[in-house]
Design an enzyme around this catalytic site. Structure first.
Site, PDB file in Angstrom:
ATOM      1  N   HIS A   1      -3.427  -5.709   1.096  1.00 23.72           N
ATOM      2  CA  HIS A   1      -2.826  -5.842   2.426  1.00 23.72           C
ATOM      3  C   HIS A   1      -2.768  -7.303   2.885  1.00 23.72           C
ATOM      4  O   HIS A   1      -3.706  -7.764   3.543  1.00 23.72           O
ATOM      5  CB  HIS A   1      -3.657  -5.059   3.444  1.00 23.72           C
ATOM      6  CG  HIS A   1      -3.511  -3.582   3.348  1.00 23.72           C
ATOM      7  ND1 HIS A   1      -2.559  -2.873   4.038  1.00 23.72           N
ATOM      8  CD2 HIS A   1      -4.198  -2.669   2.620  1.00 23.72           C
ATOM      9  CE1 HIS A   1      -2.663  -1.584   3.753  1.00 23.72           C
ATOM     10  NE2 HIS A   1      -3.649  -1.428   2.897  1.00 23.72           N
TER      11      HIS A   1
ATOM     12  N   CYS B   1       0.839  -1.197   0.000  1.00 26.71           N
ATOM     13  CA  CYS B   1       0.000   0.000   0.000  1.00 26.71           C
ATOM     14  C   CYS B   1       0.874   1.248   0.000  1.00 26.71           C
ATOM     15  O   CYS B   1       1.577   1.504  -0.962  1.00 26.71           O
ATOM     16  CB  CYS B   1      -0.963  -0.054   1.198  1.00 26.71           C
ATOM     17  SG  CYS B   1      -2.282   1.166   1.127  1.00 26.71           S
TER      18      CYS B   1
ATOM     19  N   GLU C   1      -1.202  -8.463   5.325  1.00 25.25           N
ATOM     20  CA  GLU C   1      -1.204  -8.535   6.799  1.00 25.25           C
ATOM     21  C   GLU C   1      -2.614  -8.448   7.370  1.00 25.25           C
ATOM     22  O   GLU C   1      -2.820  -8.699   8.545  1.00 25.25           O
ATOM     23  CB  GLU C   1      -0.300  -7.436   7.367  1.00 25.25           C
ATOM     24  CG  GLU C   1      -0.905  -6.042   7.460  1.00 25.25           C
ATOM     25  CD  GLU C   1      -1.018  -5.331   6.114  1.00 25.25           C
ATOM     26  OE1 GLU C   1      -0.563  -5.892   5.098  1.00 25.25           O
ATOM     27  OE2 GLU C   1      -1.580  -4.218   6.079  1.00 25.25           O
TER      28      GLU C   1
END
Lengths: 742, 233
Positions: free
Chosen positions: B203, B86, B205
């Site tokens: 993302h 990002c 994560e």
């Protein structure tokens, strides 16, 4: 020198209030003092109209760690030495004038209230009200507010997980923008907003002070301004800097969580800026303070003491540091690349003394400043209600079976019912990686970081019902918010409320305020959810008409095991769909105040009703059935009634429904009536196959006195069949997504 | 494996990345303030998501001048694994460690939603363990994730196998409807010529455990961990 009316108008004090001030001070205030008193005695800071009524709300409970109104937010013990800190606040007036910045700084303000307590903010919810979108002005406000919330919240890295959007002509040009923030703290790391200990140092941290936002509290939020003044008031709206707030938040959390012993207090600068921040901290700490204004970092030259004391520049915090730790606290903030300036000291006196270059420019006795006059008024029930309440929906023609399917599609496409995905996909709702149930259901569910526990959060208020009967409508707002969290399997434990009303000096408005508070109080007592924090926003009027009375309820629920939660959508095929609460046959009166009545008959009328004891038994039933593992999904039956709740179950889950075909009584009431205290649940397919699920649910329902009605089964085929309606789920979904690109 | 997670002022995916790497995958991880200059003790560097410097001026444009970026550049040039997610992807592009730029979403709105990614290209330690054509479900959360490069650069990226993730539908079809931000040729993630630097808008994560919606993101971390183990043995 007698003060002229223009000076009083500038600070929104009445002549009587001014005379009282002079009498209590024993002298005339100077210009700086008048500005400070005017702000602190404003409705926004001083709650002079609402405080006597707010005392009616239950505010204590075994989990509640704070005294309501005593701190920046309420704290609730959730076990394991942790607590939830929460509060909701309005930013209606600034948002009406400058929607993007008004909404953005509303988010900024409520987030500061949470980290001022030493908590880490983990969720934001926004409760929004606008006029209908076909009016360009309201469309502009809607887009601006949503963009402002996203622009600020997304930058902070706090997920925006919920809230609601509701449209009605009563909000045309007068939007309501309420933001709620939820944080988590270790109980022994909680900070208080207090100034104590002679010689301790007041540090002003964060943004430099500018001329923005002067008179925000007294001018914007505490009276009704003609729309013609909006252009001229625009400079009173602050401009947000979320990047700075992010640094401030991280630094304050590091201070609280790792160096709690360096400070005695932490306070944000919100309405009335430095004035209210310092005076309130001194009031809480039983102390006084001396401020040396030349040490306040400025954004611009030539600011007067008046402007410095009343500036509402955003992203500023007041740290009351122990004198022996000032250097360490300063170093901590500087490591986060933030300005940190010593601007004063705590004294043993009871005055806040403001100096500039050693010359005293104001001396404000804390006890007078924080004790504004309070008004207990006599309300009068709005005259129009008698006729509206007497309206009998039974006099309207019933819905023809052939019209049921098109009516359902129209209902799903109504802005108040349609999916708000187009809004919440503009908000980061996942950052921090705790979002277990995202926006779009009844309530959001979040993991409590570092534990297996969960919290469920929701905001709610059907203001149409509050309008029709403020007492019942207030109670329903609480019941529905609690029902929302119950639908995730969470037990409701506490409330934060934001009371949005018109001008309280009008007897009819005052009546609705008082009655709504009484209704909220009764529901909170019945449901065991004390009010731990809140905010009052009055003078929400445009064109001489107040907005719908809108007491927004923010509800917190707790889940022992966050992985054991429920969602609103159907979770699979071959599940039994069951209605808990009032059954299929509904009287025409159930259409009173409903979305259907307004949508299809253009009427906002009728008399809302709720049985709070039944509501509480319904919650027990769902929570017990869930604890036994009987349930697979649960969905609140509210705006749009049963047909809409069932359609949403299909749309959200992606499964069909083979529902009962013969609906008893009036068709419109059965499909779209909005009787309270109803939840649609499904029973897990495996439990059902073992044969015991529905029977057990019926037993529990009988024991608790809650009707249990079988409605049908979910199907693999994505088709919705209920009563005379037979439609593909895709067609329902298309209608439901009407607002996606609005 | 030891991961450095860089925290610029305004970064917000640092904690989430730490949670996945340390708490879920059992790796060593450390959050580093952007004023640090020494990456010698680390095996991989993560530039996480967020709004570094508030995204003022241009996303990633100020962060590239942070003191730590010199070390990150040297780390990447030494062939060690670097991932930018990002805002981190934006910083890598601004630093010219990856070609192209991320511009405003075609919708002109911020978008936070789950998307599907198809694994292509390679080789790269970040994706080697993910089969070609595999589809990952991972969320996006950005206002400026619309990948842009001139046609020659795009042709070169594709011809050299440097496009490793493309937005697709659940079945793996790369379609305009599956493109959430208007990215050129549905590009969601690219690597450098050497393969050790990966930039991606989605993302991983945030897709680290079923409780929060899925764990497909872990395939990327597992890949780089496996490649590090292979290099040691």
């Amino acid at each position: 020198m007698p003060v002229d009316q223009a000076a009083l108008d500038a600070v929104a004090l009445s002549r009587e209030e001014y005379d009282l001030l002079v009498q209590r001070l024993g002298r005339e205030p100077n210009e700086v003092e008048l500005g400070m008193f005017g702000s602190l005695w404003s409705e926004h800071c001083g709650y002079k109209n609402s405080k006597p009524l707010l005392r009616l709300l239950p505010s204590s409970g075994e989990r509640i760690l704070t005294k309501v109104g005593a701190e920046n937010a309420g704290a609730i013990d959730i076990g394991d030495g942790r607590c939830v800190v929460m509060k909701i606040e309005s930013h209606n007036h600034p948002s009406a004038i400058e929607p993007y910045q008004g909404a953005a700084t509303g988010v900024g303000g409520i987030v500061r209230d949470i980290f001022a307590m030493g908590a880490y903010p983990v969720a934001i919810l926004d409760s929004l009200r606008f006029g209908p979108l076909d009016n360009p002005q309201d469309r502009y406000l809607f887009h601006g507010v949503v963009a402002g919330i996203g622009g600020y919240g997304n930058c902070l890295g706090i997920p925006t997980v919920g809230g609601e959007v509701f449209f009605a002509p009563a909000y045309a040009g007068t939007p309501l923008v309420n933001a709620m923030c939820v944080g988590i703290a270790e109980i022994d790391k909680l900070l208080s907003a207090r100034a104590q200990g002679e010689g301790n140092v007041l540090l002003l941290v964060g943004a430099d002070t500018g001329r923005d936002g002067i008179h925000g509290a007294s001018g914007l939020a505490s009276r009704t301004d003609p729309e013609a003044r909006f252009e001229e008031m625009r400079p009173a709206v602050q401009v947000g800097n979320p990047f700075l707030e992010k640094l401030l938040m991280e630094a304050c959390y590091e201070l609280a969580s790792q160096h709690r012993d360096w400070v005695v207090g932490l306070q944000d600068l919100g309405a009335a800026g430095l004035t209210s921040s310092v005076v309130e901290c001194c009031a809480k700490g039983g102390s006084g303070a001396i401020l040396d204004l030349e040490n306040v970092p400025r954004r611009e030259q030539g600011m007067t003491p008046y402007e410095v004391m009343l500036s509402e520049s955003q992203e500023r915090m007041l740290v009351i540091a122990k004198k022996e730790h000032v250097a360490e606290v300063t170093a901590l903030f500087e490591r986060w690349e933030l300005h940190c300036a010593p601007i004063g000291v705590v004294t043993a006196g009871r005055d806040v003394v403001v100096r500039e270059h050693g010359v005293e420019v104001a001396r404000v006795p804390v006890d007078i400043a924080t004790d504004p006059p309070q008004y207990r008024r006599d309300g009068v029930r709005p005259a129009e209600l008698a006729e509206l309440n007497a309206f009998d929906p039974g006099t309207l023609p019933d819905l023809a079976p052939a019209d049921a399917a098109p009516a359902l599609l129209r209902m799903l496409a109504r802005p108040n019912i349609a999916s708000k995905r187009g809004v919440f996909r503009q908000y980061d709702h996942q950052v921090l990686a705790n979002t277990v149930v995202p926006p779009g259901g009844d309530a959001a569910v979040l993991r409590v970081p570092g534990t297996t526990r969960g919290i469920a959060v929701s905001t709610d208020c059907n203001a149409r019902l509050v309008y029709l009967d403020p007492y019942t409508g207030g109670a329903i707002a609480v019941a529905e918010a609690a029902r929302n969290v119950v639908c995730t399997g969470a037990a409701p434990v506490a409330v934060t409320d934001c009371l949005n009303f018109g001008n309280p000096e009008r007897p009819d408005v005052y009546y609705t305020l008082e009655q709504a508070i009484r209704g909220i109080a009764e529901a909170c007592l019945q449901l065991g959810t004390p009010v731990v924090s809140g905010n009052v926003s009055l003078y929400n009027e445009a064109g001489g008409r107040p907005v719908y009375p809108t007491p927004i309820i923010g509800m917190l629920g707790l889940l022992e095991d966050v992985s054991h939660h429920l969602r609103a959508g159907f979770e699979g095929p071959d599940c039994q769909v069951v209605l808990l609460g009032a059954g299929l046959e509904q009287p025409a009166a159930a259409l009173g105040g409903s979305e259907y009545l307004e949508a299809e008959h253009g009427r906002v009328a009728g008399m809302p009703a709720i049985d709070l004891a039944l509501e509480q038994r319904l919650h027990q039933l769902v929570l017990r059935a869930h604890a036994e593992g009987l349930l697979l999904s649960a969905h609140d039956c509210s705006e749009g009634g049963l047909a809409v709740a069932l359609a949403e179950g299909c749309i959200l889950g992606g499964w069909g429904l083979d529902g009962v075909r013969d609906l008893p009584g009036r068709l419109d009431a059965a499909l779209f009536g909005e009787a309270q205290s109803r939840i649609v649940v499904t029973i897990a397919a495996d439990v059902f196959r073992q044969g015991g699920g529905l029977a057990r649910l019926r037993d529990l329902g009988e024991e608790l006195g809650v009707p249990v009605t079988f409605l049908g089964r979910t199907t693999r085929e994505p088709r919705f069949r209920f009563g005379p309606v037979d439609l593909p789920v895709d067609e329902l979904r298309r209608a439901y997504e009407a607002l996606l690109d609005a | 494996m030891r991961f450095a997670i860089v925290r610029f002022p305004g970064t917000w995916s640092d904690r989430d990345t730490y949670h996945v790497l340390h708490d879920i995958l059992g790796q060593q991880a450390e959050i580093l303030w952007h004023r640090e200059t020494d990456l010698a003790r680390f095996d991989a560097v993560v530039l996480p998501g967020g709004f570094s410097y508030g995204d003022y001026l241009r996303c990633g444009a100020i962060a590239r001048f942070s003191p730590i970026m010199e070390a990150v550049t040297a780390f990447a040039e030494a062939g060690k694994p670097v991932i930018g997610i990002c805002n981190g992807f934006q910083v890598l592009c601004e630093s010219h460690l990856l070609p192209g730029a991320l511009v405003r979403n075609a919708s002109l709105q911020f978008r936070c939603e789950w998307v599907y990614l198809r694994r292509e290209g390679g080789p790269s330690p970040w994706v080697d363990a993910i089969p070609q054509g595999a589809v990952l479900r991972i969320p996006i959360s950005h206002g400026e994730g619309n990948y842009y490069a001139d046609p020659e650069t795009l042709d070169r990226l594709e011809a050299s196998g440097l496009v490793v993730f493309r937005y697709c539908d659940a079945a793996g079809n790369v379609t305009p409807e599956a493109n959430p931000n208007g990215s050129a040729r549905n590009i969601a993630g690219i690597i450098n010529a050497r393969g050790n630097v990966l930039g991606m808008m989605p993302h991983p994560e945030r897709a680290g455990e079923p409780l929060v919606g899925g764990d497909d993101g872990n395939r990327i971390w597992e890949s780089v961990i496996r490649s590090a183990l292979a290099a040691v043995s």
